[in-house]
Design a protein around this motif. Structure first.
Motif, PDB file in Angstrom:
ATOM      1  N   LYS A   1       0.832  -1.214   0.000  1.00 36.51           N
ATOM      2  CA  LYS A   1       0.000   0.000   0.000  1.00 36.51           C
ATOM      3  C   LYS A   1       0.861   1.256   0.000  1.00 36.51           C
ATOM      4  O   LYS A   1       0.608   2.193  -0.753  1.00 36.51           O
ATOM      5  CB  LYS A   1      -0.926   0.018   1.221  1.00 36.51           C
ATOM      6  N   THR A   2       1.892   1.257   0.847  1.00 37.16           N
ATOM      7  CA  THR A   2       2.784   2.409   0.924  1.00 37.16           C
ATOM      8  C   THR A   2       3.449   2.660  -0.423  1.00 37.16           C
ATOM      9  O   THR A   2       3.516   3.802  -0.893  1.00 37.16           O
ATOM     10  CB  THR A   2       3.849   2.185   2.028  1.00 37.16           C
ATOM     11  N   ALA A   3       3.926   1.603  -1.054  1.00 37.72           N
ATOM     12  CA  ALA A   3       4.573   1.742  -2.364  1.00 37.72           C
ATOM     13  C   ALA A   3       3.588   2.258  -3.410  1.00 37.72           C
ATOM     14  O   ALA A   3       3.907   3.155  -4.200  1.00 37.72           O
ATOM     15  CB  ALA A   3       5.169   0.401  -2.807  1.00 37.72           C
ATOM     16  N   VAL A   4       2.386   1.702  -3.427  1.00 40.56           N
ATOM     17  CA  VAL A   4       1.375   2.121  -4.418  1.00 40.56           C
ATOM     18  C   VAL A   4       1.036   3.591  -4.245  1.00 40.56           C
ATOM     19  O   VAL A   4       1.035   4.360  -5.203  1.00 40.56           O
ATOM     20  CB  VAL A   4       0.104   1.250  -4.308  1.00 40.56           C
ATOM     21  N   PHE A   5       0.743   4.004  -3.011  1.00 38.54           N
ATOM     22  CA  PHE A   5       0.307   5.379  -2.787  1.00 38.54           C
ATOM     23  C   PHE A   5       1.436   6.391  -2.889  1.00 38.54           C
ATOM     24  O   PHE A   5       1.179   7.568  -3.150  1.00 38.54           O
ATOM     25  CB  PHE A   5      -0.437   5.495  -1.459  1.00 38.54           C
ATOM     26  N   SER A   6       2.684   5.958  -2.726  1.00 38.44           N
ATOM     27  CA  SER A   6       3.787   6.898  -2.906  1.00 38.44           C
ATOM     28  C   SER A   6       4.159   7.046  -4.378  1.00 38.44           C
ATOM     29  O   SER A   6       4.627   8.098  -4.794  1.00 38.44           O
ATOM     30  CB  SER A   6       5.000   6.459  -2.087  1.00 38.44           C
ATOM     31  N   GLU A   7       3.933   6.018  -5.163  1.00 37.02           N
ATOM     32  CA  GLU A   7       4.321   6.045  -6.569  1.00 37.02           C
ATOM     33  C   GLU A   7       3.201   6.496  -7.507  1.00 37.02           C
ATOM     34  O   GLU A   7       3.452   7.062  -8.556  1.00 37.02           O
ATOM     35  CB  GLU A   7       4.790   4.645  -6.988  1.00 37.02           C
ATOM     36  N   TYR A   8       1.949   6.260  -7.119  1.00 40.49           N
ATOM     37  CA  TYR A   8       0.813   6.562  -7.989  1.00 40.49           C
ATOM     38  C   TYR A   8      -0.211   7.399  -7.245  1.00 40.49           C
ATOM     39  O   TYR A   8      -0.315   7.330  -6.031  1.00 40.49           O
ATOM     40  CB  TYR A   8       0.131   5.263  -8.464  1.00 40.49           C
ATOM     41  N   GLN A   9      -0.951   8.157  -7.988  1.00 45.95           N
ATOM     42  CA  GLN A   9      -2.078   8.880  -7.413  1.00 45.95           C
ATOM     43  C   GLN A   9      -3.289   7.953  -7.466  1.00 45.95           C
ATOM     44  O   GLN A   9      -4.240   8.190  -8.197  1.00 45.95           O
ATOM     45  CB  GLN A   9      -2.335  10.168  -8.181  1.00 45.95           C
ATOM     46  N   ALA A  10      -3.212   6.909  -6.683  1.00 45.31           N
ATOM     47  CA  ALA A  10      -4.250   5.883  -6.712  1.00 45.31           C
ATOM     48  C   ALA A  10      -5.447   6.323  -5.888  1.00 45.31           C
ATOM     49  O   ALA A  10      -5.313   6.824  -4.782  1.00 45.31           O
ATOM     50  CB  ALA A  10      -3.695   4.565  -6.178  1.00 45.31           C
ATOM     51  N   LEU A  11      -6.616   6.156  -6.475  1.00 42.02           N
ATOM     52  CA  LEU A  11      -7.854   6.353  -5.742  1.00 42.02           C
ATOM     53  C   LEU A  11      -8.308   4.985  -5.263  1.00 42.02           C
ATOM     54  O   LEU A  11      -8.546   4.091  -6.069  1.00 42.02           O
ATOM     55  CB  LEU A  11      -8.922   6.980  -6.636  1.00 42.02           C
ATOM     56  N   ALA A  12      -8.399   4.849  -3.975  1.00 40.66           N
ATOM     57  CA  ALA A  12      -8.793   3.564  -3.408  1.00 40.66           C
ATOM     58  C   ALA A  12     -10.127   3.718  -2.703  1.00 40.66           C
ATOM     59  O   ALA A  12     -10.439   4.770  -2.154  1.00 40.66           O
ATOM     60  CB  ALA A  12      -7.741   3.077  -2.434  1.00 40.66           C
ATOM     61  N   THR A  13     -10.877   2.657  -2.716  1.00 41.31           N
ATOM     62  CA  THR A  13     -12.137   2.613  -1.995  1.00 41.31           C
ATOM     63  C   THR A  13     -11.934   1.770  -0.758  1.00 41.31           C
ATOM     64  O   THR A  13     -11.410   0.665  -0.837  1.00 41.31           O
ATOM     65  CB  THR A  13     -13.236   1.996  -2.893  1.00 41.31           C
TER      66      THR A  13
END
Length: 187
Positions: free
Chosen positions: A158-170
């Protein structure tokens, strides 16, 4: 309209000069603790009356696919899944997480991580297509099922995803809330 369904997708064949339907292919990526949400997605796509009405009006056929649809064969299982995803060409990748990321699929990362990398690469190459969605279940789990190694791996992911991408998560709490949220997202 005639439909041919297989593990590789559904093909709409026009008869009597009618237009063929568009398809929306959904790939569901999930760890073992999210089997219930996988079933919810499939049930909504297959039998929800509002979704079926929308599909008829828009002339769209929904088709869901996940690793359980890939027949076993010789070779690394995740390679078989990756090849099936390439053939199937999903329009939407859905990733569902709770307390697990999965186990090593043979290349130093889990199957979910391989599927995530594949989805992100396809999204970049396709200029935003296919769509990629993340769902995180924040409901309390059974304390006897807690696996600190899995939880730590998921947090790191999660940390890697949110630091690398502007991911919108539900984020959701439990199956009932997930069902409402997915139905809303599908509209």
């Amino acid at each position: 309209m005639c439909y041919y369904a297989s593990g590789r997708g559904t093909t709409a064949v026009a008869l009597s000069g009618k237009r063929s339907m568009k398809q929306l292919r959904i790939f569901i990526a999930f760890a073992s603790d999210c089997e219930g949400e996988r079933r919810i997605i499939r049930k909504i796509c297959r039998s929800d009356e509002m979704i079926r009405t929308l599909c008829r009006e828009l002339e769209v056929h929904l088709d869901c696919f996940d690793f359980k649809d890939v027949p076993s064969d010789a070779g690394r299982p995740q390679s078989l899944i990756n090849s099936a995803v390439d053939r199937w060409k999903p329009d939407w990748f859905i990733f569902i997480f709770w307390g697990r990321l999965g186990c090593d699929a043979g290349l130093g990362m889990t199957g979910m991580e391989e599927e995530w990398n594949r989805a992100i690469n396809l999204n970049k190459e396709g200029g935003g297509h296919p769509r990629v969605s993340l769902y995180f279940n924040e409901a309390e789990g059974n304390p006897f099922d807690v696996n600190s190694v899995q939880e730590e791996a998921l947090e790191k992911f999660k940390t890697a995803v949110f630091s690398e991408y502007q991911a919108l998560a539900t984020r959701f709490k439990g199956s009932r809330e997930f069902s409402k949220q997915f139905r809303s997202d599908l509209h």
